[in-house]
Design an enzyme around this catalytic site. Structure first.
Site, mmCIF file in Angstrom:
data_model
loop_
_atom_site.group_PDB
_atom_site.id
_atom_site.type_symbol
_atom_site.label_atom_id
_atom_site.label_comp_id
_atom_site.label_asym_id
_atom_site.label_seq_id
_atom_site.Cartn_x
_atom_site.Cartn_y
_atom_site.Cartn_z
ATOM 1 N N SER A 488 61.381 -12.522 -59.043
ATOM 2 C CA SER A 488 61.642 -11.333 -58.225
ATOM 3 C C SER A 488 60.367 -10.769 -57.630
ATOM 4 O O SER A 488 60.398 -10.149 -56.566
ATOM 5 C CB SER A 488 62.336 -10.264 -59.078
ATOM 6 N N ILE A 489 59.249 -10.994 -58.314
ATOM 7 C CA ILE A 489 57.985 -10.460 -57.785
ATOM 8 C C ILE A 489 57.636 -11.094 -56.449
ATOM 9 O O ILE A 489 57.023 -10.473 -55.584
ATOM 10 C CB ILE A 489 56.856 -10.672 -58.815
ATOM 11 N N PHE A 490 58.078 -12.363 -56.238
ATOM 12 C CA PHE A 490 57.786 -13.029 -54.977
ATOM 13 C C PHE A 490 58.741 -12.596 -53.871
ATOM 14 O O PHE A 490 58.494 -12.871 -52.701
ATOM 15 C CB PHE A 490 57.884 -14.550 -55.156
ATOM 16 N N GLU A 491 59.845 -11.929 -54.231
ATOM 17 C CA GLU A 491 60.766 -11.414 -53.227
ATOM 18 C C GLU A 491 60.460 -9.965 -52.868
ATOM 19 O O GLU A 491 60.738 -9.516 -51.755
ATOM 20 C CB GLU A 491 62.206 -11.533 -53.731
ATOM 21 N N LEU A 492 59.898 -9.199 -53.829
ATOM 22 C CA LEU A 492 59.603 -7.792 -53.572
ATOM 23 C C LEU A 492 58.423 -7.632 -52.624
ATOM 24 O O LEU A 492 58.432 -6.750 -51.762
ATOM 25 C CB LEU A 492 59.326 -7.067 -54.896
#
Length: 700
Positions: A488-492
């Site tokens: 999710s960190i790469f999508e945020l």
């Protein structure tokens, strides 16, 4: 008395007139020499032998008694050869003695071998002839001498009589000899079809196993006399002409050949037993014999024996043409003949027109097979071939020269209270095996957040900055990573998402186990479709820990290519005296160290900050072998107030006294050394800023 003298004269005249001329060799000193008689005496050592004067058995029509009555004397001489000087024989009356017209040796010895001449003469008449005597020992381990055997032949299934020869001198007149027969020097139980009578051994139906050596033995006083006959068995005499085996006899054989090439024709034939007649087989071209042709390119070989059994023979003869020419085309005949007829077979040589259909099909087939082989080889060993080419002929990635790291490793740590055997192996792989193999074995430079990240801003900004400085993004996909949605960190972060979607960074996804039954797995599949440059590699488990396993070869292939760097010399590494106040932090990256040092020095005393900044920044820029940094510390200003660090995560265990630019109580003045133990006692941990606790750092 007067009537007796004319009677002697008449008897003498009758003897002289009865002389017959056979083959005079010559006359020496008035003595007629008949050379060496055809009858040769051969005897074994230790056997008795009787040499009879041949003059009375073929040269004159008179016997010894008549010659003696005519006043002729018989004398014996010996010589080593017929041309050597002859010497009178000394008769001892025991072993060597004279008996009328014969000379006895009882027994014969080896030195008795030679030529013995009997001379019949008086004052006006002389005639002589020589007889050869050979005395030999038995062959080793045998009861006969192999060179003194008589040879006899017998036809298969027919009868044969074997005679015990030359034994009449050892048998009393009017009595039958007592003969003992042996085969191969051993007594034999003779079958009923073999009959022994006196000096004769009769075989009624000859068989192939009758081949061998037959020895007859008789007793002569205290001596033994042996005679040996070698019997060979042959097939019955043939009454048919030879048979041609190759080429076919009753069919014209046509051979299409290209001009200029060599030609070899072979003719094989079977010959039945024809006695001692040699097989006759030959080639002809038309009506000419091969030897009558003017061409030296065409020649006929010698007759070769293929096999032979009981006198029947299979033979062959070859015809060779070195280079076939137009004039060589035509009919070639192989002829075979014996006393019962002649046969022949014909081979016709014709020119073959060039046809490329077969050759073309064969060539295309070979190319297709080679192509299939190469494709299969590439499919099976694609990675190995690409690694070999890249290691020997490849060049380093030019686009990634401005990046500090070869790969950024993203992984989710597991709480110790949730560990299982599977999670322990995954943790061991992500924290130890993967970094050790890539960094120590292959020489890659990895960025591992838990080890290398020192905050300079928000956590997401730090991650984005470090990913941007990496050539690859390695995501270790474990069940815990999927459950916690570690991606999710790469999508945020917008920058990170754009890097994945646009293919600016290549992603290597390592699956440690089967994830299809895990919650949020559908989002993982959606993530795979979002990433433009993605490679999925499955970690088989601890069994693939060796560097030559398929997993590590595939991972090395997906990593950026880099040539092994030479080992650093002593001058390239900072020694203890030159490392400055951060000498004990050798595992912290240069970029993170500079960032942390700059933040800490901002709150220090101005003089201390200025002196430390100038000294350390110069040393770092000149001696650190990764890269140099230029960083200006503001002359005034303070950092935002620091919040108390929670129990979530520690970025780096750095002494607070060093990061804040302060000395622990009791530290010596500038330039003096303090023991490492005293420094560690007063160390504090760097707390997190409030804005950095907004996102959990359990996920790297």
């Amino acid at each position: 008395m007067r009537s007796r003298v004319p009677l002697q004269i008449l008897l003498y005249a009758a003897v002289i007139r009865s002389l017959k001329v056979v083959s005079k060799r010559g006359s020496v000193d008035g003595c007629t020499d008949w050379s060496v008689d055809y009858l040769r005496y051969r005897v074994l050592l230790g056997e008795p032998v009787r040499i009879k004067c041949a003059l009375f058995y073929g040269y004159i029509r008179a016997n010894y008694t008549h010659a003696q009555s005519a006043g002729l004397s018989l004398m014996w001489y010996r010589s080593a050869t017929h041309t050597d000087h002859e010497e009178p024989i000394t008769l001892d009356g025991t072993r060597t003695l004279k008996e009328e017209d014969a000379l006895w040796f009882r027994p014969a010895q080896l030195q008795d071998s030679g030529h013995y001449s009997c001379v019949l003469r008086n004052s006006s008449y002389c005639m002589k002839v020589s007889m050869a005597l050979t005395v030999a020992e038995n062959s080793s381990g045998l009861c006969y001498n192999s060179k003194m055997r008589r040879l006899e032949k017998a036809e298969l299934s027919k009868s044969k009589d074997i005679l015990c020869p030359d034994i009449q001198d050892y048998t009393p007149a009017g009595s039958e000899p007592h003969v003992t027969w042996y085969k191969e020097c051993r007594p034999k139980q003779w079958r009923s079809s073999i009959i022994r009578t006196a000096d004769l051994l009769s075989i009624r139906d000859v068989r192939e196993d009758d081949i061998g050596n037959y020895t007859c033995e008789i007793q002569f006083g205290r001596f033994l006399v042996r005679r040996t006959t070698e019997l060979t068995v042959t097939a019955p005499l043939t009454d048919k002409p030879p048979k041609i085996l190759q080429p076919p006899e009753h069919k014209l054989s046509v051979m299409e050949l290209q001009l200029g090439g060599p030609v070899n024709l072979t003719c094989r034939a079977f010959f039945g037993y024809s006695g001692d007649v040699s097989p006759l087989i030959y080639w002809m071209k038309g009506e000419k014999f091969i030897e009558d042709l003017d061409e030296t390119r065409i020649r006929e070989s010698e007759i070769k024996m293929v096999r032979e059994h009981l006198g029947e023979q299979e033979v062959s003869v070859s015809l060779t043409i070195d280079s076939l020419q137009e004039e060589d085309l035509g009919n070639y005949s192989c002829y075979v003949e014996n006393g019962h007829g002649r046969r022949h077979a014909i081979i016709q040589l014709s020119r073959r027109e060039l046809m490329y259909t077969v050759e073309l099909a064969g060539g295309l087939g070979a190319i297709l097979l080679m192509l299939i082989f190469l494709v299969s080889l590439y499919k099976c060993y694609r990675i190995e071939l690409m690694l070999f080419y890249r290691n020997h002929f490849g060049s380093e990635d030019v686009d990634g020269e401005n990046k500090d790291y070869d790969a950024y490793v993203s992984y989710t740590k597991v709480d110790p209270d949730q560990w299982s055997q599977e999670t322990r192996e995954e943790e061991h792989f992500a924290l130890e095996i993967l970094p050790d193999m890539l960094e120590k074995h292959y020489g890659y430079k990895l960025f591992i957040p838990d080890r290398d990240l020192i905050p300079t801003g928000t956590y997401i900004e730090d991650v984005a900055r470090c990913v941007d400085q990496s050539k690859r993004l390695i995501i270790v996909m474990t069940p815990n990573y999927v459950v916690r949605r570690g991606w999710s960190i790469f999508e945020l972060e917008t920058r990170l998402r754009n890097m994945l979607v646009s293919g600016e960074i290549k992603v290597i996804l390592i699956e440690c186990s089967d994830l299809r039954g895990i919650m949020n797995y559908q989002e993982v599949e959606a993530l795979k479709h979002t990433i433009k440059l993605l490679t999925v590699i499955r970690w088989p488990g601890p069994g693939s820990s060796k560097p030559n396993s398929r997993f590590w070869k595939q991972l090395q292939y997906e990593m950026p290519f880099r040539r092994p760097e030479p080992k650093l010399s002593h001058e390239q590494v900072l020694d203890a005296s030159e490392q400055g106040p951060f000498g004990e932090l050798q595992t912290v990256s240069a970029l993170s160290m500079v960032s942390a040092t700059s933040t800490a020095m901002a709150t220090a005393h101005p003089d201390l900050r200025s002196g430390f900044h100038n000294t350390y920044n110069t040393q770092l820029r000149q001696k650190h072998y990764y890269r140099g940094y230029e960083y200006d510390i503001p002359s005034s200003g303070t950092l935002p107030p620091l919040a108390t660090m929670g129990s979530q995560h520690t970025y780096c265990n750095i002494p607070m006294s060093l990061l804040n630019g302060q000395r622990p109580p009791g530290q010596p003045a500038h330039g003096q050394q303090q023991s490492l133990e005293e420094q560690q006692v007063n160390n504090a941990l760097l707390p997190l800023l409030p804005r950095e606790t907004s996102i959990s750092s359990v996920i790297w």
